[in-house]
Structures are given as C-alpha cells and as structure tokens.
Write a protein that holds these residues in place. Sequence first.
Motif, mmCIF file in Angstrom:
data_model
loop_
_atom_site.group_PDB
_atom_site.id
_atom_site.type_symbol
_atom_site.label_atom_id
_atom_site.label_comp_id
_atom_site.label_asym_id
_atom_site.label_seq_id
_atom_site.Cartn_x
_atom_site.Cartn_y
_atom_site.Cartn_z
ATOM 1 N N PRO A 112 2.372 13.504 1.232
ATOM 2 C CA PRO A 112 3.477 12.563 0.421
ATOM 3 C C PRO A 112 3.630 12.870 -1.134
ATOM 4 O O PRO A 112 2.761 13.422 -1.515
ATOM 5 C CB PRO A 112 3.196 11.049 0.708
ATOM 6 C CG PRO A 112 1.783 10.966 0.822
ATOM 7 C CD PRO A 112 1.318 12.460 1.610
ATOM 8 N N THR B 56 -2.452 5.874 -1.637
ATOM 9 C CA THR B 56 -2.086 4.755 -2.817
ATOM 10 C C THR B 56 -3.540 3.979 -3.161
ATOM 11 O O THR B 56 -3.082 3.109 -3.894
ATOM 12 C CB THR B 56 -0.970 3.966 -2.337
ATOM 13 O OG1 THR B 56 -1.329 3.406 -1.118
ATOM 14 C CG2 THR B 56 0.472 4.493 -2.099
ATOM 15 N N PRO C 136 0.462 7.568 3.800
ATOM 16 C CA PRO C 136 0.730 6.750 2.669
ATOM 17 C C PRO C 136 -0.073 5.763 1.916
ATOM 18 O O PRO C 136 -0.303 5.753 0.894
ATOM 19 C CB PRO C 136 2.178 6.057 2.832
ATOM 20 C CG PRO C 136 2.712 6.745 4.300
ATOM 21 C CD PRO C 136 1.651 7.193 4.807
#
Length: 424
Positions: free
Chosen positions: A176, A154, A150
């Motif tokens: 994800p 990002t 994750p």
Amino acid sequence: MKSKPSNPLRGEATAMANSSTDSDLIDRLSDLPDALLITIISFLPTPIAARTSVLCRRFRHLWEASPSLELISKDYLFHSSAENFVAMANRALLNRNPSHPLQSLRLEVSHCDPCAKAMVSSLLARARSLDLRHLTMEDFWLSDFLPILPIVFTINSLRCLSLHLRSHSRQELNFPSGINLTCLRSLSLQLIAIDLADLNPLLSELCSLEDLYLRTTDTPKLSLSSQTIRKLKLIITNRTKNLDILELSLPSLELLHLEIQCNSGNLSHIYAKAPLLRKAVIKFSFFHERNASAVAGLLNCISHVEELSLHLVEFLQDENPIPILSGKDVPHFHNLKHLDVTLCFHQHNLAAVIMMLLNCPILKSLKLIFLTGLVRGKKREVWQSKLPQNADGNDRYAYFNNLHLEENRKEVIKLLSKKCSSKR
C-alpha cells in the motif's frame, strides 16, 4: 583393601541437601520481584510460559504480562486446538493490561483455521495500540494476508517486521501507499510463489530502514534503491525463469550477502552502486559460462571492498573446464584485505586467482576451498583440484596469511603458478 575414612563434612552437606524441599525452591522464586519473573518467562515459548500459571497463585497471571508473545494456531508439539489459540490470544493480548508493554509478537495461523484467521485483524489492531516493536508473521498465505496488509503497515511503533508469505498459484504482491513506518529499522520478506511488484516505492517511504532481508523465487527482474539501507541479504532462486537484470542502488550499504541460484542458467546483467560497501559475500549456484560476464561486472562494481567471499558452483557440461574469470575481466581490488574463494580449482580458475592476487596490493589473507562442480561427463579427472597440498597432506584447502609482505606474496604466487602449469 582398606576402606577410605568417611568425610564428616561431606556427610553433613549431603544431609542438608536432602533436607531441602520443593517448597524451599518455590520460596526462592517468590523472593524475586514480579518484573524479573516476567522477564524470565518472556524467554519461554508462550505455550510453555502459560503452564507456569499452575505453579502457585502468584504465577497465575504473570505470563499474561510477558513482553514477548507467540500465538500459533498449529502447534504440533503441544497439539494446540483452535479453542486454545483463541483463549490464549484473549488472555495474553486482547484483554491485556495497557500498563504491560508488548515488544514482540509472532503470529502463525493455519490456512484452514477460520476461527484464528478471523481474530488476526483484532490482534494486530490491539498490538498497534500497545506500541508493538517487533512483528513476525510466519507462513501466511497471500490470500489471508492481503485483507490485513493495511493494518500491518500502520503500526507506526514497529522497529522490526518479518513477513513469510506464500501462494497456491502465482500472484502479485503490491504494497500500500502512504506508509508511515518511520521507526522501522529491519525488514524481512520471504516470498514463495509470489511475484514481487516494484519494491522501491515501499523502500522510499521507510526512511529509517537499515537492514533488509529479501528472499524471492522466479524473479525475472529486480531493482532495489534506498538511501538508508546499510545491510542487505538477498537470496534469489529462479527455477523456471531467467534472471535478466539485477540492479542495486544503495549508497549507504556496508554489508552485502547475495545468493543467486538460476537453474535456467541465464544471468544477463548485475549492477551495484554501493560506494561505502566494506564486506561482500557472493554465492552463485548452477554457474554457467554465459554468466561469467555478469559476475565480472558485479565484481568490478564492488572492487573497493575490504573483505570478499566468493562462492561459485559450476555447472560443468563440457569435457573442457571453462574459466570463471578471464584476465581482462578480473578487477583491481585496491582496498581488499581478506579474500575467501570457494570453487572448482581446475587450471583456468587457479589462473584467475593468481590474477586476483596481482590485483590486490594490500591483501593480508587468502583462503581457497576446492569444491567439485556439477560435473556431467566421463572425464571427471579434468576437474581435479590444482591447489597445492597443505600441511594436512590434501589439496582441497589452502590458507595463506601475511600476504601484505612482498616476499610472502611473491612466494604464494610462485607456488600457485607452478601448480597451475603442472600436468597431472
């Protein structure tokens, strides 16, 4: 013999050169501005760049401002320990001055190094705050990568992302949702012993992606769909599973490099929708007769290309060679200007090339390279080259140009047809 008179100018130049000292050289480096010195240091591997800190007091911290970092916990060349990795990561990244931008980061962490693995999340979070543009994660085990997945997706400032992942036992990789990598231009995925889940949801969220490199193993079915990808390099190696279906729906694709190695031999269907494709490189290893229809279907899908390189390694089990392309399967290449073909040029395959020549009205150049297939059997002479001898006196390579001229084309077709029908 008379000795040559000495040159006084040469002697003076030698004396001046010998009078220079190491301090003079250091002073010359010191005359350069810090920004230029940091740029020079950025081209060095980080362990070597760190060694510049011992040159003089001015160089003590310059390497820490390098925009390019390589943090590797297993460096066999310099025998870096886990303590050195932690210290270097702290100085160059975690304690980095925010005024020093970080453009490129390469991480390679040993699977058995708990100290380094514990720091990866902090390193990535810090790199995200510094607007990292290029991230490479080499030789990561999937079990170590999943917890930090994750964070990686990002880092919205990323332009290029390269992931090389492997697994002890086959596991499935799911990306994800809610990814916001709006600046990502290039994505490289090398997956070893990992089952790739549907990649299209990820591709649909990468709205700026132009360059995709994907290498995967034992994939029974693969579908790629993207509106933005312009360059694709796809390598599929299936050792234990058949590749049943390969579908590419890439309306913006311009360059395609496709390599398929199927030891099991079954290749059922290949479909490609790429109306803007200009150049294609197609390579097949362990090519069987039952794969011919799939290859012919692919060539018909990309028959509008301007440059085509076709590389086929036949798996020859029978005593009689088989045709790679039959006459009815050879597509019409109306835009093709340059054609490279590498395969076993027995009689049937040479006939297929002649058919391709007839179906390429504006072809300018033709390159033919003879490649002996994986022959099993006693009559290897059946698969001897049927190419005409070139200027070097061998029949393993042929090149013809200016084929857009009608007389040249007819002459080449006549020459190949004669070799195709001749008996050895």
